[in-house]
Design a protein around this motif. Structure first.
Motif, PDB file in Angstrom:
ATOM      1  N   MET A  64      -8.199   7.157 -12.698  1.00 36.92           N
ATOM      2  CA  MET A  64      -7.240   6.097 -12.979  1.00 36.92           C
ATOM      3  C   MET A  64      -6.141   6.003 -11.924  1.00 36.92           C
ATOM      4  O   MET A  64      -5.349   5.078 -11.937  1.00 36.92           O
ATOM      5  N   TYR A  65      -6.096   6.952 -11.021  1.00 37.99           N
ATOM      6  CA  TYR A  65      -5.047   6.945 -10.006  1.00 37.99           C
ATOM      7  C   TYR A  65      -5.408   5.972  -8.887  1.00 37.99           C
ATOM      8  O   TYR A  65      -6.558   5.872  -8.481  1.00 37.99           O
ATOM      9  N   ASP A  66      -4.380   5.287  -8.409  1.00 41.91           N
ATOM     10  CA  ASP A  66      -4.568   4.253  -7.400  1.00 41.91           C
ATOM     11  C   ASP A  66      -4.442   4.772  -5.977  1.00 41.91           C
ATOM     12  O   ASP A  66      -5.046   4.221  -5.047  1.00 41.91           O
ATOM     13  N   TYR A  67      -3.639   5.799  -5.797  1.00 42.92           N
ATOM     14  CA  TYR A  67      -3.354   6.311  -4.454  1.00 42.92           C
ATOM     15  C   TYR A  67      -3.388   7.838  -4.468  1.00 42.92           C
ATOM     16  O   TYR A  67      -2.985   8.462  -5.453  1.00 42.92           O
ATOM     17  N   TRP A  68      -3.815   8.391  -3.343  1.00 45.55           N
ATOM     18  CA  TRP A  68      -3.916   9.846  -3.201  1.00 45.55           C
ATOM     19  C   TRP A  68      -3.392  10.291  -1.860  1.00 45.55           C
ATOM     20  O   TRP A  68      -3.554   9.597  -0.852  1.00 45.55           O
ATOM     21  N   GLY A  69      -2.792  11.487  -1.859  1.00 49.02           N
ATOM     22  CA  GLY A  69      -2.507  12.143  -0.599  1.00 49.02           C
ATOM     23  C   GLY A  69      -3.716  12.934  -0.143  1.00 49.02           C
ATOM     24  O   GLY A  69      -4.735  13.016  -0.855  1.00 49.02           O
ATOM     25  N   LYS A  70      -3.608  13.549   1.018  1.00 48.73           N
ATOM     26  CA  LYS A  70      -4.721  14.322   1.560  1.00 48.73           C
ATOM     27  C   LYS A  70      -4.723  15.755   1.079  1.00 48.73           C
ATOM     28  O   LYS A  70      -5.739  16.448   1.209  1.00 48.73           O
ATOM     29  N   GLY A  71      -3.601  16.214   0.551  1.00 49.57           N
ATOM     30  CA  GLY A  71      -3.553  17.542  -0.022  1.00 49.57           C
ATOM     31  C   GLY A  71      -2.913  18.577   0.889  1.00 49.57           C
ATOM     32  O   GLY A  71      -2.782  18.389   2.095  1.00 49.57           O
ATOM     33  N   GLN A 108       0.840  -1.192   0.000  1.00 51.07           N
ATOM     34  CA  GLN A 108       0.000   0.000   0.000  1.00 51.07           C
ATOM     35  C   GLN A 108       0.878   1.247   0.000  1.00 51.07           C
ATOM     36  O   GLN A 108       1.782   1.373   0.823  1.00 51.07           O
ATOM     37  N   VAL A 109       0.605   2.143  -0.907  1.00 49.22           N
ATOM     38  CA  VAL A 109       1.378   3.370  -1.026  1.00 49.22           C
ATOM     39  C   VAL A 109       0.686   4.477  -0.249  1.00 49.22           C
ATOM     40  O   VAL A 109      -0.528   4.671  -0.368  1.00 49.22           O
ATOM     41  N   GLN A 110       1.454   5.191   0.534  1.00 52.62           N
ATOM     42  CA  GLN A 110       0.941   6.371   1.220  1.00 52.62           C
ATOM     43  C   GLN A 110       1.653   7.605   0.703  1.00 52.62           C
ATOM     44  O   GLN A 110       2.880   7.586   0.528  1.00 52.62           O
ATOM     45  N   LEU A 111       0.880   8.651   0.473  1.00 56.12           N
ATOM     46  CA  LEU A 111       1.415   9.890  -0.081  1.00 56.12           C
ATOM     47  C   LEU A 111       1.151  11.034   0.883  1.00 56.12           C
ATOM     48  O   LEU A 111       0.029  11.163   1.407  1.00 56.12           O
ATOM     49  N   VAL A 112       2.153  11.854   1.096  1.00 55.56           N
ATOM     50  CA  VAL A 112       2.007  13.010   1.980  1.00 55.56           C
ATOM     51  C   VAL A 112       2.544  14.240   1.269  1.00 55.56           C
ATOM     52  O   VAL A 112       3.722  14.296   0.904  1.00 55.56           O
ATOM     53  N   GLU A 113       1.651  15.230   1.094  1.00 56.37           N
ATOM     54  CA  GLU A 113       2.049  16.484   0.477  1.00 56.37           C
ATOM     55  C   GLU A 113       2.494  17.473   1.541  1.00 56.37           C
ATOM     56  O   GLU A 113       2.021  17.438   2.685  1.00 56.37           O
ATOM     57  N   SER A 114       3.356  18.386   1.141  1.00 56.20           N
ATOM     58  CA  SER A 114       3.800  19.455   2.037  1.00 56.20           C
ATOM     59  C   SER A 114       4.217  20.650   1.199  1.00 56.20           C
ATOM     60  O   SER A 114       4.369  20.548  -0.024  1.00 56.20           O
ATOM     61  N   GLY A 115       4.392  21.786   1.871  1.00 56.58           N
ATOM     62  CA  GLY A 115       4.892  22.971   1.190  1.00 56.58           C
ATOM     63  C   GLY A 115       3.853  24.013   0.859  1.00 56.58           C
ATOM     64  O   GLY A 115       4.194  25.076   0.321  1.00 56.58           O
ATOM     65  N   GLY A 116       2.591  23.736   1.155  1.00 52.13           N
ATOM     66  CA  GLY A 116       1.562  24.719   0.886  1.00 52.13           C
ATOM     67  C   GLY A 116       1.680  25.924   1.805  1.00 52.13           C
ATOM     68  O   GLY A 116       2.460  25.934   2.764  1.00 52.13           O
ATOM     69  N   GLY A 117       0.923  26.956   1.493  1.00 53.51           N
ATOM     70  CA  GLY A 117       0.938  28.155   2.321  1.00 53.51           C
ATOM     71  C   GLY A 117       0.208  29.286   1.637  1.00 53.51           C
ATOM     72  O   GLY A 117      -0.521  29.080   0.663  1.00 53.51           O
ATOM     73  N   SER A 118       0.427  30.488   2.166  1.00 49.92           N
ATOM     74  CA  SER A 118      -0.205  31.690   1.641  1.00 49.92           C
ATOM     75  C   SER A 118       0.849  32.594   1.029  1.00 49.92           C
ATOM     76  O   SER A 118       1.871  32.863   1.674  1.00 49.92           O
ATOM     77  N   VAL A 119       0.588  33.048  -0.194  1.00 49.82           N
ATOM     78  CA  VAL A 119       1.498  33.951  -0.884  1.00 49.82           C
ATOM     79  C   VAL A 119       0.683  35.030  -1.585  1.00 49.82           C
ATOM     80  O   VAL A 119      -0.522  34.892  -1.777  1.00 49.82           O
ATOM     81  N   GLN A 120       1.359  36.078  -1.969  1.00 50.57           N
ATOM     82  CA  GLN A 120       0.719  37.128  -2.749  1.00 50.57           C
ATOM     83  C   GLN A 120       0.847  36.830  -4.235  1.00 50.57           C
ATOM     84  O   GLN A 120       1.671  36.009  -4.663  1.00 50.57           O
ATOM     85  N   THR A 121       0.010  37.491  -5.021  1.00 52.60           N
ATOM     86  CA  THR A 121       0.058  37.346  -6.470  1.00 52.60           C
ATOM     87  C   THR A 121       1.485  37.574  -6.976  1.00 52.60           C
ATOM     88  O   THR A 121       2.146  38.522  -6.570  1.00 52.60           O
ATOM     89  N   GLY A 122       1.922  36.661  -7.849  1.00 55.95           N
ATOM     90  CA  GLY A 122       3.272  36.737  -8.384  1.00 55.95           C
ATOM     91  C   GLY A 122       4.294  35.957  -7.599  1.00 55.95           C
ATOM     92  O   GLY A 122       5.438  35.804  -8.038  1.00 55.95           O
ATOM     93  N   GLY A 123       3.891  35.450  -6.439  1.00 57.00           N
ATOM     94  CA  GLY A 123       4.817  34.707  -5.598  1.00 57.00           C
ATOM     95  C   GLY A 123       5.035  33.284  -6.079  1.00 57.00           C
ATOM     96  O   GLY A 123       4.472  32.853  -7.093  1.00 57.00           O
ATOM     97  N   SER A 124       5.853  32.565  -5.331  1.00 58.45           N
ATOM     98  CA  SER A 124       6.225  31.199  -5.702  1.00 58.45           C
ATOM     99  C   SER A 124       6.096  30.269  -4.505  1.00 58.45           C
ATOM    100  O   SER A 124       6.260  30.699  -3.351  1.00 58.45           O
ATOM    101  N   LEU A 125       5.813  29.022  -4.798  1.00 55.07           N
ATOM    102  CA  LEU A 125       5.811  27.960  -3.806  1.00 55.07           C
ATOM    103  C   LEU A 125       6.304  26.687  -4.469  1.00 55.07           C
ATOM    104  O   LEU A 125       6.082  26.489  -5.667  1.00 55.07           O
ATOM    105  N   THR A 126       6.927  25.833  -3.678  1.00 51.36           N
ATOM    106  CA  THR A 126       7.294  24.507  -4.152  1.00 51.36           C
ATOM    107  C   THR A 126       6.644  23.468  -3.243  1.00 51.36           C
ATOM    108  O   THR A 126       6.897  23.464  -2.036  1.00 51.36           O
ATOM    109  N   LEU A 127       5.810  22.653  -3.838  1.00 54.13           N
ATOM    110  CA  LEU A 127       5.142  21.576  -3.114  1.00 54.13           C
ATOM    111  C   LEU A 127       5.936  20.289  -3.275  1.00 54.13           C
ATOM    112  O   LEU A 127       6.556  20.056  -4.322  1.00 54.13           O
ATOM    113  N   SER A 128       5.874  19.463  -2.246  1.00 53.22           N
ATOM    114  CA  SER A 128       6.507  18.143  -2.281  1.00 53.22           C
ATOM    115  C   SER A 128       5.465  17.086  -1.978  1.00 53.22           C
ATOM    116  O   SER A 128       4.497  17.342  -1.257  1.00 53.22           O
TER     117      SER A 128
END
Length: 123
Positions: A109-116, A1-21
Motif C-alpha cells: 500500500m506504500y506509494d514511495y520507498w527509500g533505498k534503505g 514525486q516524493v523521494q526518501l533517503v534513509e541514513s544512520g545505519g551501521g554496525s553495532v554489538q548486541t545491546g547497542g543502539s542506533l537511530t535511523l533517519s
C-alpha cells in the motif's frame, strides 16, 4: 514525486543502539503516513512500525517489544527510528516508506520507498 533517503545505519554489538533517519523531498510530508520496514534474504520485507501524518498515532510490530521508537519532525520532513537493545536478528536493510492513504501495515500500500540503510548487529 516524493523521494526518501534513509541514513544512520551501521554496525553495532548486541545491546547497542542506533537511530535511523528518513528524509523526504518533493512532497507534502505532513500529509504522508510513514512506515519503517526491514528486509532480509530469509524473511523478505518485514513490517517494523508506522506513524500517522500528524504523529499522533504510532504502531509497532510485536517483536519490537518496546525496544524501538518511531517519531517524526514535520518541520524537517524527517521520520526517525530509534533502536535500542539491538539483537543479531535485527540485522537487516531498513527501509522507510510513505503512503498517501494510510494503511500502515501493508508494504504493497506504500506509494514511495527509500533505498534503505544497512544495520548489522554482531554477537
Amino acid at each position: 514525486q516524493v523521494q526518501l533517503v534513509e541514513s544512520g545505519g551501521g554496525s553495532v554489538q548486541t545491546g547497542g543502539s542506533l537511530t535511523l533517519s528518513c528524509t523526504a523531498t518533493g512532497g507534502d510530508f505532513g500529509r504522508l503516513a510513514m512506515g519503517w520496514f526491514r528486509r532480509t534474504p530469509e524473511k523478505g520485507r518485514e513490517y517494523v512500525g508506522a506513524i500517522s501524518p500528524s504523529g499522533d498515532n504510532i504502531y509497532y510490530a510485536d517483536y519490537v517489544e518496546g525496544r524501538f521508537t518511531i517519531s517524526r519532525d514535520n518541520a524537517k520532513n524527517t521520520v526517525y527510528l530509534q533502536m535500542n537493545s539491538l539483537k543479531p536478528e535485527d540485522t537487516a536493510v531498513y527501509l522507510c516508506g510513505a503512503e498517501v492513504n494510510p494503511a500502515y501495515f501493508y508494504p504493497s500500500m506504500y506509494d514511495y520507498w527509500g533505498k534503505g540503510t544497512q544495520v548489522t548487529v554482531s554477537s
